[in-house]
Design an enzyme around this catalytic site. Structure first.
Site, PDB file in Angstrom:
ATOM      1  N   LYS A  14       6.399  15.853 -21.691  1.00 21.06           N
ATOM      2  CA  LYS A  14       6.157  16.533 -20.403  1.00 21.06           C
ATOM      3  C   LYS A  14       7.316  17.476 -20.050  1.00 21.06           C
ATOM      4  O   LYS A  14       7.088  18.615 -19.659  1.00 21.06           O
ATOM      5  CB  LYS A  14       5.967  15.509 -19.263  1.00 21.06           C
ATOM      6  CG  LYS A  14       4.817  14.537 -19.470  1.00 21.06           C
ATOM      7  CD  LYS A  14       4.584  13.650 -18.261  1.00 21.06           C
ATOM      8  CE  LYS A  14       5.699  12.671 -17.974  1.00 21.06           C
ATOM      9  NZ  LYS A  14       5.895  11.625 -19.008  1.00 21.06           N
ATOM     10  N   ARG A  89       2.203   8.945 -10.230  1.00 22.81           N
ATOM     11  CA  ARG A  89       2.160   7.860 -11.208  1.00 22.81           C
ATOM     12  C   ARG A  89       1.340   6.688 -10.689  1.00 22.81           C
ATOM     13  O   ARG A  89       1.176   5.699 -11.409  1.00 22.81           O
ATOM     14  CB  ARG A  89       3.573   7.371 -11.518  1.00 22.81           C
ATOM     15  CG  ARG A  89       4.234   8.069 -12.701  1.00 22.81           C
ATOM     16  CD  ARG A  89       5.687   7.666 -12.701  1.00 22.81           C
ATOM     17  NE  ARG A  89       6.278   7.547 -14.002  1.00 22.81           N
ATOM     18  CZ  ARG A  89       7.120   8.442 -14.524  1.00 22.81           C
ATOM     19  NH1 ARG A  89       7.414   9.548 -13.885  1.00 22.81           N
ATOM     20  NH2 ARG A  89       7.671   8.227 -15.699  1.00 22.81           N
ATOM     21  N   ARG A 146       8.454   0.469 -19.570  1.00 27.77           N
ATOM     22  CA  ARG A 146       7.963   1.770 -19.089  1.00 27.77           C
ATOM     23  C   ARG A 146       6.569   2.058 -19.640  1.00 27.77           C
ATOM     24  O   ARG A 146       5.704   2.600 -18.946  1.00 27.77           O
ATOM     25  CB  ARG A 146       8.944   2.887 -19.481  1.00 27.77           C
ATOM     26  CG  ARG A 146      10.242   2.807 -18.664  1.00 27.77           C
ATOM     27  CD  ARG A 146      11.364   3.582 -19.316  1.00 27.77           C
ATOM     28  NE  ARG A 146      11.136   5.005 -19.377  1.00 27.77           N
ATOM     29  CZ  ARG A 146      11.750   5.813 -20.241  1.00 27.77           C
ATOM     30  NH1 ARG A 146      12.609   5.336 -21.123  1.00 27.77           N
ATOM     31  NH2 ARG A 146      11.508   7.090 -20.218  1.00 27.77           N
TER      32      ARG A 146
HETATM   33  P1  AMP Z   1      10.727  10.136 -16.173  1.00 24.67           P
HETATM   34  O1  AMP Z   1      11.911  11.057 -16.209  1.00 24.67           O
HETATM   35  O2  AMP Z   1       9.482  10.798 -15.663  1.00 24.67           O
HETATM   36  O3  AMP Z   1      10.522   9.406 -17.482  1.00 24.67           O
HETATM   37  O4  AMP Z   1      11.066   9.012 -15.093  1.00 24.67           O
HETATM   38  C1  AMP Z   1      12.169   8.143 -15.262  1.00 24.67           C
HETATM   39  C2  AMP Z   1      12.047   6.999 -14.272  1.00 24.67           C
HETATM   40  O5  AMP Z   1      12.117   7.505 -12.931  1.00 24.67           O
HETATM   41  C3  AMP Z   1      10.764   6.198 -14.317  1.00 24.67           C
HETATM   42  O6  AMP Z   1      10.795   5.173 -15.313  1.00 24.67           O
HETATM   43  C4  AMP Z   1      10.713   5.614 -12.910  1.00 24.67           C
HETATM   44  O7  AMP Z   1      11.619   4.533 -12.762  1.00 24.67           O
HETATM   45  C5  AMP Z   1      11.266   6.768 -12.070  1.00 24.67           C
HETATM   46  N1  AMP Z   1      10.172   7.664 -11.637  1.00 24.67           N
HETATM   47  C6  AMP Z   1       9.962   8.959 -12.013  1.00 24.67           C
HETATM   48  N2  AMP Z   1       8.881   9.460 -11.416  1.00 24.67           N
HETATM   49  C7  AMP Z   1       8.376   8.472 -10.642  1.00 24.67           C
HETATM   50  C8  AMP Z   1       7.235   8.372  -9.794  1.00 24.67           C
HETATM   51  N3  AMP Z   1       6.398   9.392  -9.634  1.00 24.67           N
HETATM   52  N4  AMP Z   1       7.038   7.188  -9.157  1.00 24.67           N
HETATM   53  C9  AMP Z   1       7.881   6.165  -9.292  1.00 24.67           C
HETATM   54  N5  AMP Z   1       8.960   6.182 -10.098  1.00 24.67           N
HETATM   55  C10 AMP Z   1       9.206   7.318 -10.777  1.00 24.67           C
END
Ligand code: AMP
Length: 194
Positions: A14, A89, A146
Site C-alpha cells: 500500500k 480498518r 497483524r
Molecule cells: P500500517 O503502517 O498501516 O501497517 O499500520 C501500523 C500499525 O498502526 C497497525 O498495526 C495499527 O496498530 C496502527 N494503525 C494504522 N492504521 C490504523 C487504523 N486505521 N486503525 C487502527 N490502527 C491503525
C-alpha cells in the site's frame, strides 16, 4: 474529485503504491500508520497511546483513530481528493469515513484492494524489517497478530464496500511497476466514469 482507499493486508504494498499514485494524480496521501509513527517519533500523547497498541500488532482504538483521521482530512480543505492508506480498518471507521466525505459533499470513488497471500506477506515483512526500522515488522509474533487482526477485523470491509459496488480487486503479486500500471488503469476508468 477522487477519493480512494488503498486496501490490503500488512505488506501488500500500500505504501509503495501510494507514493506512485499521489505523484501521478495529485492527491493527498493519508496513511494512518505513518501518522501514528510520526507521532511516536515526536513523543506526542497520541504517539505514546498508539505505540502501546502498535507494538503488540493490535489496532489503535476506533475513537482515537477516527478523531485523528478527521483532523487530518480537515487540514486539506482544497484537496483534489485523498488516498486513504491503512484506513478504514474496521466497519465503524468505514462509516466515519462516509460521514466525513458526505460533510464535504463528496463520496468514496473506490476501494482498490491489493491481494497477496499470507506466505508472501510474511516473506515481504521479514525482508522489510531489515530496513524499515519498524519494531512491528521485526517480531514474527507481532506480524502474525497483524495478519490475524487483518483477517478478523479488516477483511469484512471488502463485503461492505462490494455491496456498494466500490470494491476493485488487484493482484498484488508481481513487479511493482506492473501493479502500479494496473492501479492507474483502474483509476483512469474511475476518472472517465466519474
Ligand atoms: P500500517 O503502517 O498501516 O501497517 O499500520 C501500523 C500499525 O498502526 C497497525 O498495526 C495499527 O496498530 C496502527 N494503525 C494504522 N492504521 C490504523 C487504523 N486505521 N486503525 C487502527 N490502527 C491503525
Amino acid at each position: 474529485m477522487l477519493n480512494i482507499i488503498l486496501f490490503g493486508p500488512p505488506g501488500a504494498g500500500k505504501g509503495t503504491q501510494s507514493e506512485k499514485l499521489i505523484a501521478k494524480y495529485n492527491l493527498v496521501h493519508l496513511s494512518t500508520g505513518e501518522i501514528f509513527r510520526n507521532n511516536i517519533k515526536a513523543a506526542t500523547e497520541l504517539g505514546i497511546l498508539a505505540k502501546s497498541f502498535m507494538d503488540k500488532g493490535q489496532l489503535v482504538t476506533d475513537d482515537v483513530t477516527i478523531k485523528m483521521l478527521e483532523s487530518e482530512v480537515n487540514k486539506s480543505p482544497d484537496a483534489k481528493g485523498f488516498i486513504f492508506d491503512g484506513f478504514p480498518r474496521t466497519i465503524p471507521q468505514a462509516n466515519a469515513l462516509d460521514t466525513f466525505l458526505t460533510k464535504r459533499g463528496q463520496s468514496l470513488s473506490a476501494l482498490l484492494s491489493l491481494e497477496v497471500n499470507e506466505p508472501e506477506l510474511r516473506l515481504r515483512l521479514a525482508e522489510r524489517a531489515k530496513s524499515s526500522g519498524r519494531p512491528d515488522d521485526a517480531n514474527p509474533e507481532v506480524i502474525q497478530k497483524r495478519i490475524d487482526v487483518y483477517n478478523n477485523e479488516t477483511l469484512p470491509l471488502i463485503k461492505h464496500f462490494d455491496a456498494q459496488g466500490k470494491y476493485i480487486a488487484i493482484n498484488g503479486i508481481g513487479e511493482i511497476n506492473e501493479i502500479s500500471n494496473i492501479l492507474c488503469s483502474k483509476i483512469d476508468e474511475l476518472i472517465v466514469c466519474g
